[in-house]
Write a protein that holds these residues in place. Sequence first.
Motif, PDB file in Angstrom:
ATOM      1  N   ARG A 132       0.825  -1.200   0.000  1.00 42.23           N
ATOM      2  CA  ARG A 132       0.000   0.000   0.000  1.00 42.23           C
ATOM      3  C   ARG A 132       0.866   1.259   0.000  1.00 42.23           C
ATOM      4  NH1 ARG A 132      -1.991   3.323   3.900  1.00 42.23           N
ATOM      5  NH2 ARG A 132      -0.986   2.062   5.528  1.00 42.23           N
ATOM      6  N   THR A 138       2.046   4.991   0.707  1.00 39.79           N
ATOM      7  CA  THR A 138       1.829   5.958   1.779  1.00 39.79           C
ATOM      8  C   THR A 138       2.603   7.231   1.465  1.00 39.79           C
ATOM      9  OG1 THR A 138       3.765   5.362   3.118  1.00 39.79           O
ATOM     10  CG2 THR A 138       1.770   4.009   3.401  1.00 39.79           C
ATOM     11  N   ASP A 139       2.411   8.240   2.291  1.00 44.94           N
ATOM     12  CA  ASP A 139       3.155   9.488   2.111  1.00 44.94           C
ATOM     13  C   ASP A 139       4.647   9.322   2.375  1.00 44.94           C
ATOM     14  OD1 ASP A 139       0.953  10.881   1.334  1.00 44.94           O
ATOM     15  OD2 ASP A 139       0.642  11.932   3.232  1.00 44.94           O
ATOM     16  N   LYS A 176       7.272  10.090  -0.325  1.00 46.90           N
ATOM     17  CA  LYS A 176       7.809  11.421  -0.630  1.00 46.90           C
ATOM     18  C   LYS A 176       9.291  11.508  -0.301  1.00 46.90           C
ATOM     19  CE  LYS A 176       6.653  16.326  -0.309  1.00 46.90           C
ATOM     20  NZ  LYS A 176       5.720  17.331   0.255  1.00 46.90           N
ATOM     21  N   THR A 186       2.080  12.504  -8.294  1.00 49.88           N
ATOM     22  CA  THR A 186       0.822  12.449  -7.548  1.00 49.88           C
ATOM     23  C   THR A 186       0.967  11.462  -6.394  1.00 49.88           C
ATOM     24  OG1 THR A 186      -0.411  12.903  -9.575  1.00 49.88           O
ATOM     25  CG2 THR A 186      -1.649  12.049  -7.692  1.00 49.88           C
ATOM     26  N   GLY A 187       0.775  11.971  -5.177  1.00 52.78           N
ATOM     27  CA  GLY A 187       0.880  11.130  -3.996  1.00 52.78           C
ATOM     28  C   GLY A 187      -0.351  10.273  -3.790  1.00 52.78           C
ATOM     29  N   PRO A 188      -0.309   9.400  -2.784  1.00 51.92           N
ATOM     30  CA  PRO A 188      -1.426   8.472  -2.553  1.00 51.92           C
ATOM     31  C   PRO A 188      -2.760   9.151  -2.299  1.00 51.92           C
ATOM     32  CG  PRO A 188       0.514   7.781  -1.322  1.00 51.92           C
ATOM     33  CD  PRO A 188       0.819   9.138  -1.871  1.00 51.92           C
ATOM     34  N   ASP A 189      -2.728  10.363  -1.723  1.00 48.12           N
ATOM     35  CA  ASP A 189      -3.980  11.056  -1.414  1.00 48.12           C
ATOM     36  C   ASP A 189      -4.403  12.029  -2.503  1.00 48.12           C
ATOM     37  OD1 ASP A 189      -2.101  13.022  -1.127  1.00 48.12           O
ATOM     38  OD2 ASP A 189      -2.680  13.605   0.911  1.00 48.12           O
ATOM     39  N   GLY A 190      -3.691  12.018  -3.636  1.00 45.73           N
ATOM     40  CA  GLY A 190      -4.034  12.891  -4.754  1.00 45.73           C
ATOM     41  C   GLY A 190      -3.275  14.196  -4.779  1.00 45.73           C
ATOM     42  N   ALA A 191      -2.529  14.506  -3.717  1.00 41.69           N
ATOM     43  CA  ALA A 191      -1.727  15.728  -3.701  1.00 41.69           C
ATOM     44  C   ALA A 191      -0.570  15.601  -4.685  1.00 41.69           C
ATOM     45  CB  ALA A 191      -1.195  15.993  -2.299  1.00 41.69           C
ATOM     46  N   TRP A 237       3.214  16.411  -5.631  1.00 43.56           N
ATOM     47  CA  TRP A 237       4.518  16.776  -5.065  1.00 43.56           C
ATOM     48  C   TRP A 237       5.424  17.218  -6.204  1.00 43.56           C
ATOM     49  CZ3 TRP A 237       4.882  11.276  -2.544  1.00 43.56           C
ATOM     50  CH2 TRP A 237       3.911  11.173  -1.535  1.00 43.56           C
ATOM     51  N   SER A 248       2.709   8.988 -11.106  1.00 43.76           N
ATOM     52  CA  SER A 248       2.414   8.728  -9.702  1.00 43.76           C
ATOM     53  C   SER A 248       3.716   8.589  -8.918  1.00 43.76           C
ATOM     54  CB  SER A 248       1.580   7.446  -9.555  1.00 43.76           C
ATOM     55  OG  SER A 248       2.385   6.302  -9.742  1.00 43.76           O
TER      56      SER A 248
END
Length: 250
Positions: free
Chosen positions: A155, A157-158, A161, A192-197, A199, A213
């Motif tokens: 999975r 995660t942030d 980053k 694109t990070g896991p939460d849609g933000a 970077w 991604s």
Amino acid sequence: MLDYGLDLSEIALEVALPDLRAEGDDLDAVVSAEPDWSRPTPAPRWTIGHQVAHLAAADANVLLAIRTPEKFAAVLEEDADAVAAEGAARPRSELLDHWRAGRAEVADALGEMPLDQAFPWYGSESTAKLAVALRLMETWAHGQDIFDTVGVEHRPTDRLKHIAALGFAGRGLSFYAAQLPLPTEPIRVELTGPDGAVWGWGPDDAAQRIRGSARDFCLRITQRRALDETGLAAIGDDAKAWLENARVFL
């Protein structure tokens, strides 16, 4: 001496260190639930046991470099495959305990070090901030091999980053390893990070660009996926060359 030339300003140790511990805990949960460590992983000739043994040996090397740097040169003569095989031959429970103790000791040692204290590391030097990022990257990458082997979703995660920031900061390593000239133009990376933000690294107006991604970027720079197995897109010759030769270690 290979100069990593890394700008790690994007990596905050107070965030990265807990993330390193969490990444190890996530992998621990998977390997602890897998009874057969003799299963082959995507790394040629490496089983799950080899992967765990390699991570444990790398932790031991960090501690050696910090505490007795004058002895670290001996590590450069070691064969990683042989070290992993030796560790994998240990009883499963013994190796698991060894890895757990070592990774906790490394996290504690890096957290207690002055940020500007350097120690030797494979032809260059490291600091606590760089070492935390490298250990997180390696735990995640070898963990990916194990997740792939046991068929469990890794999975995102942030924590990705930190790995992506390390990959961007060390982009010159990809060109160095491929014996290509370093780019003369800046490269912009937007992931694109896991939460849609989203970077981003590099100048906003750079003509050379990479998008995709964060997970795909991290899989690519750790050489866990071929470029055509990702959804990464590159604009510009230098950006394309980077992705074609992407790596974050020698």
